[in-house]
Motif scaffolding. Structure first.
Motif, PDB file in Angstrom:
ATOM      1  N   LYS A 127       0.827  -1.200   0.000  1.00 10.34           N
ATOM      2  CA  LYS A 127       0.000   0.000   0.000  1.00 10.34           C
ATOM      3  C   LYS A 127       0.868   1.259   0.000  1.00 10.34           C
ATOM      4  CE  LYS A 127      -3.773  -2.290   2.411  1.00 10.34           C
ATOM      5  NZ  LYS A 127      -4.693  -2.279   1.253  1.00 10.34           N
ATOM      6  N   LEU A 131       1.121   3.962  -3.096  1.00 12.60           N
ATOM      7  CA  LEU A 131       0.769   5.369  -2.894  1.00 12.60           C
ATOM      8  C   LEU A 131       1.968   6.273  -3.153  1.00 12.60           C
ATOM      9  CD1 LEU A 131      -1.501   4.991   0.247  1.00 12.60           C
ATOM     10  CD2 LEU A 131      -2.220   5.475  -2.097  1.00 12.60           C
ATOM     11  N   VAL A 143      -7.858   8.791  -3.209  1.00 11.05           N
ATOM     12  CA  VAL A 143      -7.608   7.433  -2.711  1.00 11.05           C
ATOM     13  C   VAL A 143      -8.854   6.919  -2.002  1.00 11.05           C
ATOM     14  CG1 VAL A 143      -6.229   5.996  -1.157  1.00 11.05           C
ATOM     15  CG2 VAL A 143      -5.144   7.883  -2.418  1.00 11.05           C
ATOM     16  N   TYR A 145      -9.768   3.920   0.350  1.00 13.93           N
ATOM     17  CA  TYR A 145      -9.043   2.978   1.203  1.00 13.93           C
ATOM     18  C   TYR A 145     -10.049   2.098   1.915  1.00 13.93           C
ATOM     19  CZ  TYR A 145      -4.870   1.778   4.031  1.00 13.93           C
ATOM     20  OH  TYR A 145      -3.789   1.143   4.633  1.00 13.93           O
ATOM     21  N   ALA A 167       1.854   7.847   4.277  1.00 12.62           N
ATOM     22  CA  ALA A 167       1.425   8.189   2.914  1.00 12.62           C
ATOM     23  C   ALA A 167       0.960   9.634   2.832  1.00 12.62           C
ATOM     24  CB  ALA A 167       0.323   7.239   2.458  1.00 12.62           C
ATOM     25  N   ILE A 173      -0.393  12.832  -1.924  1.00 15.54           N
ATOM     26  CA  ILE A 173      -1.400  11.978  -1.291  1.00 15.54           C
ATOM     27  C   ILE A 173      -1.941  12.759  -0.097  1.00 15.54           C
ATOM     28  CG2 ILE A 173      -1.899   9.766  -0.196  1.00 15.54           C
ATOM     29  CD1 ILE A 173      -1.088   9.536  -3.119  1.00 15.54           C
ATOM     30  N   THR A 178      -8.812  11.600   0.467  1.00 17.99           N
ATOM     31  CA  THR A 178      -8.820  10.184   0.816  1.00 17.99           C
ATOM     32  C   THR A 178     -10.128   9.848   1.516  1.00 17.99           C
ATOM     33  OG1 THR A 178      -6.408  10.203   1.143  1.00 17.99           O
ATOM     34  CG2 THR A 178      -7.638   8.354   2.089  1.00 17.99           C
ATOM     35  N   SER A 232      -7.339   1.057  -2.707  1.00 12.45           N
ATOM     36  CA  SER A 232      -6.530   0.174  -1.871  1.00 12.45           C
ATOM     37  C   SER A 232      -7.465  -0.695  -1.036  1.00 12.45           C
ATOM     38  CB  SER A 232      -5.615   0.996  -0.958  1.00 12.45           C
ATOM     39  OG  SER A 232      -4.792   0.162  -0.180  1.00 12.45           O
TER      40      SER A 232
END
Length: 306
Positions: A127, A131, A143, A145, A167, A173, A178, A232
């Protein structure tokens, strides 16, 4: 009595569903990366030392073998023409840093050629490697997750509980781009990381309390104005009755079909640039249910159209 090495030698190193003639011609490239070094959760299957004796089998090969024994098209009757199986990265004996570097370079090569990368782990190191590559190639990538746990403990060491903490320190990122999907098991240290970084969160209960359309709307709002999305997957993010062979199963996750609906909705809005799947332990999968669920996830993802 068969041994782990006997089982490994009998396994397939190629997913038969993947029928692209070459890597250069494929839209999506699958590879295995049996990373080891991110540690094991104490809550999983006993203490960390005991869990550390597991993963003698190469997880990607276990998935390939299970699917090849019971081959199938996607649910929409699509074949694997856009998918190429590139085999496994040679990581045995490498340090944590060298494993991360090798996986990162593999992702980088594919991303720079405009291909989708799908990596079957392995532990959480894949992971961070993925990233890191995303950050180097794209400055506008969100992202998603999928995980029962937030993996954002504020710790200097890179391990399973601090992957996102590290990350989110990468240049591109960002926590505000996210979304932690199906979150439902958070300890006090992880709560501190969430309060510090403030990512988007979609609790697992939203899948039944609010429904799939509302989940997708929340994802889109949390990802913000991005054009690309990386996915992910920690398999413990899913309902444990569907993927029992994971390190730290926790009740109450979404089903595979619910996750596939979400992925199809994302593909209709964004360019999905890649996916990793981690934390599958073949030794706990005698019925190969987790392997087949993983294979289906890979096959359905490979056929998603932008």
């Amino acid at each position: 009595m068969s041994t782990a090495s006997d089982s490994t030698s009998a396994m397939s190193h190629h997913l038969q569903f993947a029928t692209a003639l070459s890597e250069s011609e494929a839209r999506t490239v699958l590879f295995g990366a049996n990373t080891r070094g991110a540690g094991f959760s104490e809550s999983a299957r006993g203490k960390a030392g005991e869990a550390g004796e597991l993963r003698t089998l190469f997880t990607a090969d276990f998935v390939r073998t299970a699917d090849n024994e019971s081959p199938s098209l996607t649910e929409r009757l699509e074949d694997g023409a856009p998918l190429f199986d590139a085999g496994n990265l040679p990581l045995e004996g490498l340090s944590l840093e060298a494993q991360v570097a090798a996986v990162r370079e593999r992702f980088l090569g594919l991303l720079r050629r405009g291909q989708r990368a799908v990596c079957l782990g392995g532990d959480h190191l894949i992971k961070y490697a993925a990233l890191s590559a995303i950050s180097a190639v794209h400055d506008d990538c969100g992202v998603v997750y999928l995980d029962a746990h937030p993996d954002c403990t504020q710790d200097e060491a890179l391990y399973f509980g601090s992957i996102l903490h590290h990350a989110w320190q990468l240049p591109h990122i960002r926590p505000e781009r996210t979304s932690l999907l199906a979150l439902r098991q958070v300890n006090p240290r992880e709560r501190g990381g969430l309060q510090h970084w403030r990512p988007g969160i979609i609790p697992a209960l939203d899948f039944c309390e609010r429904g799939l359309p509302a989940v997708v709307e929340s994802l889109v709002a949390q990802l913000g104005p991005v054009k690309r999305v990386y996915v992910s997957v920690d398999l413990d993010g899913l309902a444990p009755h569907e993927v029992p062979a994971v390190e730290a199963p926790y009740p109450g996750g979404p089903t595979l079909r619910e996750v596939l609906v979400v992925l199809r909705a994302l593909a209709s809005r964004y360019e999905l640039v890649g996916m990793d799947v981690s934390e599958f332990i073949p030794e706990f999968d005698p019925l190969k249910l987790t392997a087949l669920a993983t294979a289906r996830l890979v096959k359905e993802f490979a056929r998603l159209l932008p």
